[in-house]
Scaffold this motif. Structure first.
Motif, PDB file in Angstrom:
ATOM      1  N   ASP A 175       1.208  -1.325  -0.029  1.00  0.00           N
ATOM      2  CA  ASP A 175       0.364  -0.466  -0.024  1.00  0.00           C
ATOM      3  C   ASP A 175       0.777   1.529  -0.296  1.00  0.00           C
ATOM      4  O   ASP A 175       1.022   1.350   0.799  1.00  0.00           O
ATOM      5  N   ARG A 176       1.007   1.717  -1.523  1.00  0.00           N
ATOM      6  CA  ARG A 176       2.131   2.888  -1.218  1.00  0.00           C
ATOM      7  C   ARG A 176       2.889   2.824  -0.732  1.00  0.00           C
ATOM      8  O   ARG A 176       3.931   1.837  -1.196  1.00  0.00           O
ATOM      9  N   ARG A 177       3.953   3.373   0.239  1.00  0.00           N
ATOM     10  CA  ARG A 177       5.273   3.546   0.918  1.00  0.00           C
ATOM     11  C   ARG A 177       4.930   2.579   2.007  1.00  0.00           C
ATOM     12  O   ARG A 177       6.216   2.652   3.322  1.00  0.00           O
ATOM     13  N   ARG A 178       4.466   2.055   2.168  1.00  0.00           N
ATOM     14  CA  ARG A 178       4.301   0.545   3.261  1.00  0.00           C
ATOM     15  C   ARG A 178       4.543  -0.727   2.935  1.00  0.00           C
ATOM     16  O   ARG A 178       2.700  -1.418   2.078  1.00  0.00           O
ATOM     17  N   ILE A 179       4.773  -1.973   3.554  1.00  0.00           N
ATOM     18  CA  ILE A 179       4.414  -3.370   2.583  1.00  0.00           C
ATOM     19  C   ILE A 179       4.463  -3.827   4.006  1.00  0.00           C
ATOM     20  O   ILE A 179       5.357  -4.239   4.937  1.00  0.00           O
ATOM     21  N   THR A 180       3.662  -4.790   4.058  1.00  0.00           N
ATOM     22  CA  THR A 180       3.206  -5.887   5.047  1.00  0.00           C
ATOM     23  C   THR A 180       3.431  -7.077   5.243  1.00  0.00           C
ATOM     24  O   THR A 180       2.724  -7.525   3.593  1.00  0.00           O
ATOM     25  N   CYS A 181       4.021  -8.223   5.495  1.00  0.00           N
ATOM     26  CA  CYS A 181       4.140  -9.507   5.132  1.00  0.00           C
ATOM     27  C   CYS A 181       3.331 -10.307   6.585  1.00  0.00           C
ATOM     28  O   CYS A 181       4.349  -9.657   7.305  1.00  0.00           O
ATOM     29  N   SER A 182       3.027 -10.947   6.501  1.00  0.00           N
ATOM     30  CA  SER A 182       2.751 -12.514   7.139  1.00  0.00           C
ATOM     31  C   SER A 182       4.043 -12.770   7.805  1.00  0.00           C
ATOM     32  O   SER A 182       3.690 -13.922   9.164  1.00  0.00           O
ATOM     33  N   GLY A 183       5.179 -12.962   7.660  1.00  0.00           N
ATOM     34  CA  GLY A 183       6.038 -13.833   7.786  1.00  0.00           C
ATOM     35  C   GLY A 183       6.350 -15.306   6.885  1.00  0.00           C
ATOM     36  O   GLY A 183       6.013 -15.290   5.916  1.00  0.00           O
ATOM     37  N   GLY A 184       7.926 -15.591   7.497  1.00  0.00           N
ATOM     38  CA  GLY A 184       7.789 -16.972   7.258  1.00  0.00           C
ATOM     39  C   GLY A 184       8.109 -17.358   6.115  1.00  0.00           C
ATOM     40  O   GLY A 184       8.671 -15.831   4.999  1.00  0.00           O
ATOM     41  N   ARG A 185       8.053 -18.098   4.975  1.00  0.00           N
ATOM     42  CA  ARG A 185       8.214 -18.817   2.876  1.00  0.00           C
ATOM     43  C   ARG A 185       7.957 -16.762   2.548  1.00  0.00           C
ATOM     44  O   ARG A 185       8.381 -16.540   2.084  1.00  0.00           O
ATOM     45  N   ALA A 186       6.833 -16.110   3.113  1.00  0.00           N
ATOM     46  CA  ALA A 186       6.283 -15.366   1.928  1.00  0.00           C
ATOM     47  C   ALA A 186       6.869 -13.799   2.270  1.00  0.00           C
ATOM     48  O   ALA A 186       7.151 -13.236   1.450  1.00  0.00           O
ATOM     49  N   SER A 187       8.336 -13.908   2.897  1.00  0.00           N
ATOM     50  CA  SER A 187       9.409 -12.743   3.037  1.00  0.00           C
ATOM     51  C   SER A 187      10.001 -13.207   1.291  1.00  0.00           C
ATOM     52  O   SER A 187      10.838 -11.907   1.099  1.00  0.00           O
ATOM     53  N   ILE A 188       9.486 -14.273   0.919  1.00  0.00           N
ATOM     54  CA  ILE A 188      10.746 -14.291  -0.194  1.00  0.00           C
ATOM     55  C   ILE A 188       9.696 -14.347  -1.373  1.00  0.00           C
ATOM     56  O   ILE A 188       9.952 -13.300  -2.199  1.00  0.00           O
ATOM     57  N   ASP A 189       8.278 -13.972  -1.558  1.00  0.00           N
ATOM     58  CA  ASP A 189       7.233 -13.781  -2.302  1.00  0.00           C
ATOM     59  C   ASP A 189       7.430 -12.430  -2.319  1.00  0.00           C
ATOM     60  O   ASP A 189       7.509 -11.447  -3.057  1.00  0.00           O
ATOM     61  N   VAL A 190       7.671 -11.524  -0.434  1.00  0.00           N
ATOM     62  CA  VAL A 190       7.552  -9.830  -0.646  1.00  0.00           C
ATOM     63  C   VAL A 190       8.332  -9.666  -0.690  1.00  0.00           C
ATOM     64  O   VAL A 190       8.829  -8.790  -1.632  1.00  0.00           O
ATOM     65  N   ALA A 191       9.546 -10.371  -0.973  1.00  0.00           N
ATOM     66  CA  ALA A 191      11.133  -9.695  -1.691  1.00  0.00           C
ATOM     67  C   ALA A 191      10.713  -9.555  -3.628  1.00  0.00           C
ATOM     68  O   ALA A 191      11.719  -8.408  -4.166  1.00  0.00           O
ATOM     69  N   ALA A 192      10.707 -10.872  -3.542  1.00  0.00           N
ATOM     70  CA  ALA A 192      10.558 -10.624  -5.171  1.00  0.00           C
ATOM     71  C   ALA A 192       9.376  -9.289  -6.111  1.00  0.00           C
ATOM     72  O   ALA A 192       9.762  -8.991  -6.949  1.00  0.00           O
ATOM     73  N   ALA A 193       8.332  -9.414  -5.215  1.00  0.00           N
ATOM     74  CA  ALA A 193       7.616  -8.177  -5.397  1.00  0.00           C
ATOM     75  C   ALA A 193       7.538  -7.489  -5.118  1.00  0.00           C
ATOM     76  O   ALA A 193       7.931  -6.325  -6.703  1.00  0.00           O
ATOM     77  N   ILE A 194       9.245  -6.530  -4.574  1.00  0.00           N
ATOM     78  CA  ILE A 194       9.641  -5.661  -4.551  1.00  0.00           C
ATOM     79  C   ILE A 194      10.829  -5.163  -5.075  1.00  0.00           C
ATOM     80  O   ILE A 194      10.881  -4.994  -6.119  1.00  0.00           O
ATOM     81  N   LEU A 195      11.197  -6.889  -5.602  1.00  0.00           N
ATOM     82  CA  LEU A 195      12.722  -5.987  -6.673  1.00  0.00           C
ATOM     83  C   LEU A 195      11.898  -6.024  -7.899  1.00  0.00           C
ATOM     84  O   LEU A 195      12.923  -5.777  -8.997  1.00  0.00           O
ATOM     85  N   LEU A 196      10.730  -6.500  -8.324  1.00  0.00           N
ATOM     86  CA  LEU A 196      10.359  -6.637  -9.803  1.00  0.00           C
ATOM     87  C   LEU A 196       9.930  -4.591 -10.031  1.00  0.00           C
ATOM     88  O   LEU A 196       9.661  -4.769 -10.939  1.00  0.00           O
ATOM     89  N   ARG A 197       9.603  -4.493  -8.735  1.00  0.00           N
ATOM     90  CA  ARG A 197       9.375  -2.936  -9.110  1.00  0.00           C
ATOM     91  C   ARG A 197      10.887  -2.338 -10.576  1.00  0.00           C
ATOM     92  O   ARG A 197      10.797  -1.259 -10.824  1.00  0.00           O
ATOM     93  N   HIS A 198      12.291  -2.947  -9.611  1.00  0.00           N
ATOM     94  CA  HIS A 198      13.536  -2.025 -10.075  1.00  0.00           C
ATOM     95  C   HIS A 198      13.980  -2.585 -10.921  1.00  0.00           C
ATOM     96  O   HIS A 198      14.914  -2.431 -11.276  1.00  0.00           O
ATOM     97  N   PHE A 199      14.225  -4.165 -10.853  1.00  0.00           N
ATOM     98  CA  PHE A 199      14.941  -5.369 -12.109  1.00  0.00           C
ATOM     99  C   PHE A 199      14.057  -6.088 -13.119  1.00  0.00           C
ATOM    100  O   PHE A 199      12.985  -6.141 -12.915  1.00  0.00           O
ATOM    101  N   GLU A 200      14.529  -6.143 -14.041  1.00  0.00           N
ATOM    102  CA  GLU A 200      14.457  -7.071 -14.863  1.00  0.00           C
ATOM    103  C   GLU A 200      13.881  -8.796 -14.501  1.00  0.00           C
ATOM    104  O   GLU A 200      13.902  -9.064 -13.376  1.00  0.00           O
ATOM    105  N   THR A 201      12.512  -8.669 -15.412  1.00  0.00           N
ATOM    106  CA  THR A 201      11.267  -9.917 -14.195  1.00  0.00           C
ATOM    107  C   THR A 201      12.804 -11.206 -14.692  1.00  0.00           C
ATOM    108  O   THR A 201      12.285 -11.891 -13.515  1.00  0.00           O
TER     109      THR A 201
END
Length: 361
Positions: A175-201
């Motif tokens: 949500d805009r400049r706030r990102i919240t994640c449930s934790g565990g394995r989802a930390s990989i998914d949220v990191a991927a989502a953030i990196l896709l903002r800046h890097f090639e797929t």
């Protein structure tokens, strides 16, 4: 020679003009999986090949002091730099873990989070790191993702929060400049989502494949199923059950529940029958009763208080429904499961035995 000088021209052309900087704050008793999953996505996406050089992005573990921070599993990690020495970050990531095992975020940590927000850094709360963001006062008017496991802890600690802004049925929320994640394995998914903002797929997918994850889960993917209830394989049904848990204090009308899932009420009823053998309404009542049973044995709240929290009109109403589900009244259930009877339960037991009024429900 710099890191960039050592790369072939084709790699340099693909790099962002500036590295994306991540500052990572580890709270006491943080979850190692959440931290390692997030930072490994950064490591594997930051460079070509298998060199782990911080070329595309960099990361630093920061703290109010350089004292080691203990993870919930006992491993200790020493911050690389203090808040005072750290340069500005594009992302400040707060990784939490156990809630009930000692101190949480220090006052210095909360102030650093506020300062980072004022400097327009994007703030990321992973696992119970979201509690620290909330304590810092930087989540106002934002949607907040919490683990279903910590949903009630969050509501108890922050009773003024708008329940409609809480999300406990998804892996993460951006949500805009706030990102919240449930934790565990989802930390990989949220990191991927953030990196896709800046890097090639392809860069991000390479990192996922190396971690043997395959495809990333999107933020709206359902969190894993809560224990004690029959598993459902259809993702819409899983999300519906998690929404029932999230709104256990009131019965969500079928139309409202279906709308949240982008289904018609008829479609939702058919899915529930196929997956669970029950209607959504019957399943929701079971969720409320299972939650009441858990609260009876894991808390010292009175039966009347639990009844109110779980969407029953009073202790007598809960008592009748509880007998149908578990074959005994709540007070007896608490005693047999090792819970301690508390003040107010005697009156509840009397009401269950000699109901003096008819409840409307």
């Amino acid at each position: 020679m710099t890191i960039v000088d050592s790369l072939p021209l084709t790699s340099i052309d693909a790099l962002p003009k500036e590295r994306i900087r991540f500052g990572i704050i580890l709270l006491p008793n943080f979850t190692l999986t959440a931290f390692s999953g997030f930072v490994d996505m950064l490591r594997l996406s930051a460079d070509e090949g298998d060199y782990s050089k911080p070329v595309r992005c960099s990361w630093s573990v920061i703290g109010d002091t350089l004292a080691p921070v203990r993870a919930s599993c006992g491993i200790q990690i020493t911050p690389w730099e203090t808040f005072a020495d750290a340069e500005p970050f594009d992302y400040v990531v707060v990784v939490g873990g156990l809630l009930h095992s000692g101190p949480q975020a220090s006052d210095e940590t909360l102030q650093f989070i506020r300062d980072a927000a004022r400097k327009n850094a994007t703030l990321v709360g992973i696992c119970t790191g979201v509690f620290a963001l909330m304590r810092a006062g930087v989540l106002d008017a934002h949607r907040i993702c919490v683990s279903w496991f910590h949903y009630w802890d969050f509501v108890e600690r922050f009773p003024a929060v708008n329940s409609d802004s809480l999300v406990a049925d998804r892996l993460f929320v951006i949500d805009r400049r706030r990102i919240t994640c449930s934790g565990g394995r989802a930390s990989i998914d949220v990191a991927a989502a953030i990196l896709l903002r800046h890097f090639e797929t392809a860069t991000v997918q390479k990192a996922l494949r190396i971690l043997l994850v395959g495809e990333m889960q999107k933020g709206n993917a359902p969190q894993p199923h809560p224990p004690g209830l029959e598993p459902a394989t259809h993702p819409k049904v899983k999300r519906a059950i998690l929404l029932m848990e999230q709104h256990v204090g009131r019965t969500l009308p079928l139309e409202e529940l279906a709308c949240k899932l982008d289904l018609s009420p008829r479609q939702l009823e058919r899915l529930f029958k196929a997956e669970t053998g029950k209607s959504p309404q019957a399943f929701a009542k079971q969720v409320r009763l299972r939650t009441a049973a858990w609260l009876l044995t894991s808390s010292d709240r009175t039966v009347a208080d639990i009844a109110s929290s779980c969407g029953f009109s009073d202790a007598s109403h809960l008592g009748r429904e509880f007998r149908k589900e578990f074959g005994m009244p709540p007070v007896m259930f608490r005693e047999q499961r090792g819970g301690t009877p508390v003040e107010g339960d005697a009156a509840a037991a009397y009401d269950e035995t000699f109901p003096g009024r008819v409840d409307v429900f």
